[in-house]
Design a protein around this motif. Structure first.
Motif, PDB file in Angstrom:
ATOM      1  N   VAL A   1      -7.104  -5.780   0.069  1.00  0.00           N
ATOM      2  CA  VAL A   1      -6.122  -5.082   0.463  1.00  0.00           C
ATOM      3  C   VAL A   1      -6.114  -3.968  -1.495  1.00  0.00           C
TER       4      VAL A   1
ATOM      5  N   ILE B   1      -7.654  -1.227  -2.736  1.00  0.00           N
ATOM      6  CA  ILE B   1      -7.266  -0.544  -2.447  1.00  0.00           C
ATOM      7  C   ILE B   1      -6.558  -0.124  -3.931  1.00  0.00           C
TER       8      ILE B   1
ATOM      9  N   THR C   1       0.651  -0.759   0.141  1.00  0.00           N
ATOM     10  CA  THR C   1      -0.388  -0.072   0.111  1.00  0.00           C
ATOM     11  C   THR C   1       0.860   0.979   0.158  1.00  0.00           C
TER      12      THR C   1
ATOM     13  N   ILE D   1       0.947  -3.553  -5.070  1.00  0.00           N
ATOM     14  CA  ILE D   1       0.705  -4.711  -3.780  1.00  0.00           C
ATOM     15  C   ILE D   1       0.817  -6.029  -4.341  1.00  0.00           C
TER      16      ILE D   1
END
Length: 743
Positions: free
Chosen positions: A338, A341, A289, A698
């Motif tokens: 995640v 995101i 991230t 990521i």
């Protein structure tokens, strides 16, 4: 500044504050892999030899799965153990004993005509009146009633719902809707009862659950003889509270168990993953991230900083929504969270790239006017890509069950939160930022006042990528043949969830065995996919694929090497936790979702482009499955989640390109379709590259640093990301060009 930016700012602030409150006050449920839960072992008790065996147990598993879904327990594990046992593992259950009681109920529902009262304690029943088609039961008040054989059963019920009637005074009751001939059967049953005078016990209809009368209402005097109650529905009334009414509706909807079951064990089980694996995955998520955020800031400067803040708000809103809905978070779910995101960057990148185009095309541009135009022009692409994903999420939720249904919930929440992040929070922050006097004098700091290296190079060279579209299709076809041959040659290595396997349980008299050490030792002994889970105080289980006795002996030797006092107390085959019905439902849901997406895309972009997008999606799915076949990687529940994510990403990518084709086609009506498609590709290529890079950071971190548990999951997504990016440009678009030439 106009009023609208202030309104957007207030909406964004309210959403963030509400999400922060929910996140701090509502606990989130963790899955079996992260926290463990409650294990309930049920044993079937068939009434006859014909009902015994694994098939009856498998049918019972599917009924139990429906009940657990109705209970609101997300991500459970349900599998047959041996021929007559069912192991149910429930994460985050507040009342395990009540759950065990509910799962063990047979739930045989039937509707009977009351023939009259039976003999009491001082009376002798007439043997001529009680034949094999009659039975005697006590009603709610304890009075014995003679009942005719069942006229209707639970199979005639379409749906049941718990309702509260405050005005009518009925309180909590259960509304039952019949399906098919059930409505006619109910009218016939109540019509016969209505021929009896008021007050006669034979004017009653008995509703029986598990050989017990739960309600025996009198047919209302307004109902005419032989007419009965039409409409195909009725109410089950009684002294129900809200929990009892909801439980009864749940049991009716879930259906009766094929055979009775009995709870033989109930215990607490530990997580299926080790603490080190969880820590590695969390660390990888943080690094991935952070790297994505730095990349966005480096490319878009001040706008990148604001996008990073908006993405943090996106994560908060999504987490709060999952907590408020009581969703269960598992490790793959967290990894997908995640990843979302990273993919939520897409909407921000779309806006910023359109703003850059607007800034470069105007004679006297300003960051504010370019940004406003960027949001306006990117809205259709954002809306179409998200609507197609929401269609899939809704249909997966409505038609599927188990983890696939849970994925639909997570996907839908992620899409709505990303739209809020990009269209409200990012825009509110950007509106205030471009109004700062210092930035108006230094527009290059905003990240909008320059085109970017890739866009500048494309504008300078203007390559014609669609001059020979069949060459791109030939490359795609070659990739399909190569990967599909892996499926044919090597086959698919289905995981334990799909095939079942072997479960060995051990007990120790001394200190409990450390599950992390056991996992490591078994991996070194040649069982890297073995699932080790504590069970109770001094017990633990090892679950693997189907093994020979010799291989199972190696597991026992490895375990006793760590704990010499370990004793094997159970060793039996287990069935798949993703049963046949669940897989069948998932495929149906996925097929319907793809069909609905095709219809939507055809309505928005013509059949030609919609067909091309779905064909590119199929191309991505086959390649991903084929690569996993060549690599010998398992196709399990984690892979299924990754595959569904890749499908959503592939459609989104194609929609962005097709949206630009549609826009350019309206402005360049005299220009050939191939030239329009080529310009659309060149104009959207910077967005495609930047979005892909954001997600790749990521995924790379999860693949390299996430530990063995997440490696295959992240690898599948990384492959899907690369293939989806390629196919949106060089499979879907060339196919559209070729199809257009033939029309």
């Amino acid at each position: 500044m106009k009023r609208s930016p202030h309104i957007r700012g207030l909406i964004a602030l309210a959403a963030v504050l509400l999400s922060l409150y929910v996140a701090l006050t509502v606990p989130v449920h963790l899955g079996l892999d992260l926290r463990g839960g409650t294990q309930i072992v049920l044993e079937t008790r068939p009434a006859s030899a014909a009902d015994a065996g694994t098939q009856a147990t498998d049918r019972t598993v599917e009924v139990l799965r429906g009940r657990i879904d109705a209970l609101g327990v997300a991500e459970p594990t349900i599998a047959r153990s041996g021929s007559d046992r069912i192991v149910v593992e429930l994460p985050g259950v507040q009342d395990p004993r009540k759950a065990a009681d509910l799962l063990g109920r047979t739930a045989r529902l039937s509707f009977h005509q009351v023939l009259g009262t039976a003999a009491g304690a001082d009376e002798v029943p007439d043997p001529q009146s009680e034949g094999p088609r009659e039975q005697v039961m006590a009603d709610e008040s304890g009075r014995l009633l003679r009942l005719r054989a069942a006229s209707l059963t639970g199979r005639d019920v379409e749906e049941a719902a718990a309702r509260f009637d405050q005005q009518g005074g009925a309180g909590w009751h259960v509304t039952v809707d019949f399906e098919g001939s059930g409505g006619q059967g109910w009218a016939r049953l109540t019509g016969e009862a209505a021929c009896r005078p008021a007050g006669d016990p034979a004017r009653r209809v008995a509703i029986v659950l598990d050989d017990k009368i739960i309600s025996s209402p009198q047919v209302d005097p307004s109902v005419a003889c032989r007419s009965g109650i039409g409409g195909g529905s009725t109410q089950i009334t009684g002294s129900f509270d809200d929990d009892e009414a909801k439980e009864l509706a749940l049991l009716i909807n879930g259906g009766a168990l094929p055979v009775p079951v009995e709870t033989v064990e109930q215990r607490t089980v530990g997580p299926t993953l080790g603490a080190q694996a969880i820590a590695d995955s969390a660390w990888a998520a943080v690094i991935g991230t952070a790297t994505t955020s730095l990349f966005i800031i480096a490319v878009y400067r001040i706008m990148g900083v604001l996008a990073t803040v908006a993405l943090a708000c996106y994560g908060l809103v999504s987490y709060a929504a999952l907590a408020a809905l009581g969703a269960t978070l598992t490790l793959p779910g967290l990894a997908g969270f995640v990843l979302a995101i990273g993919m939520a960057v897409d909407a921000n990148v779309l806006v910023f790239e359109r703003a850059r185009e607007e800034y470069a095309s105007r004679r006297r541009p300003t960051p504010r006017s370019s940004l406003t135009a960027g949001f306006r022009r990117a809205l259709s692409a954002i809306a179409d890509s998200n609507i197609t994903t929401l269609i899939a999420a809704a249909l997966l939720f409505l038609l599927a069950s188990g983890p696939v249904r849970g994925f639909g919930v997570t996907l839908g929440i992620g899409v709505l939160a990303s739209m809020l992040s990009a269209l409200v929070i990012t825009r509110a922050l950007a509106d205030y930022a471009v109004a700062v006097p210092g930035l108006r004098r230094r527009p290059h700091l905003t990240g909008i006042a320059h085109t970017g290296a890739l866009r500048a190079r494309l504008a300078r060279t203007n390559p014609d990528l669609m001059r020979r579209p069949r060459r791109w299709l030939a490359v795609s076809a070659a990739a399909l043949v190569l990967t599909a041959s892996g499926i044919a040659v090597r086959g698919l290595d289905f995981g334990v969830e799909f095939t079942g396997g072997r479960l060995i349980e051990y007990t120790t008299t001394a200190a409990p065995v450390d599950p992390d050490r056991t996992r490591t030792a078994l991996a070194e002994a040649g069982f890297p996919r073995a699932v080790v889970q504590t069970s109770g105080e001094n017990r633990f289980t090892v679950r693997t694929h189907h093994l020979s006795d010799a291989r199972a002996a190696i597991i026992t030797d490895t375990v006793t090497g760590l704990a010499p006092d370990a004793e094997r107390i159970r060793d039996e085959a287990i069935g798949p936790s993703l049963g046949k019905e669940l897989r069948h439902g998932a495929f149906i849901a996925l097929g319907v979702a793809l069909g609905a997406q095709l219809i939507y895309l055809a309505a928005r972009f013509r059949w030609l482009l919609g067909t091309s997008a779905v064909a590119a999606l199929a191309h991505d799915v086959v390649i991903l499955i084929g690569v996993f076949a060549w690599l010998g990687k398992p196709v399990d529940g984690v892979f299924l989640a990754a595959l569904l994510t890749v499908i959503g990403y592939s459609v989104n990518d194609s929609v962005v390109v097709f949206d630009r084709i549609r826009e350019l086609g309206r402005r360049r009506r005299g220009e050939g379709f191939a030239r329009v498609a080529n310009q659309a590709l060149l104009q959207t290529l910077p967005r495609t590259v930047n979005t892909g890079m954001g997600a790749a950071f990521i995924l790379t971190a999860l693949t390299v640093l996430g530990g063995e548990t997440l490696t295959d999951f992240a690898l599948a997504l990384l492959i899907g990301l690369a293939v989806g990016t390629y196919s949106s440009m060089f499979t879907a678009t060339p196919l559209a060009v070729v199809l257009h030439r033939r029309t």
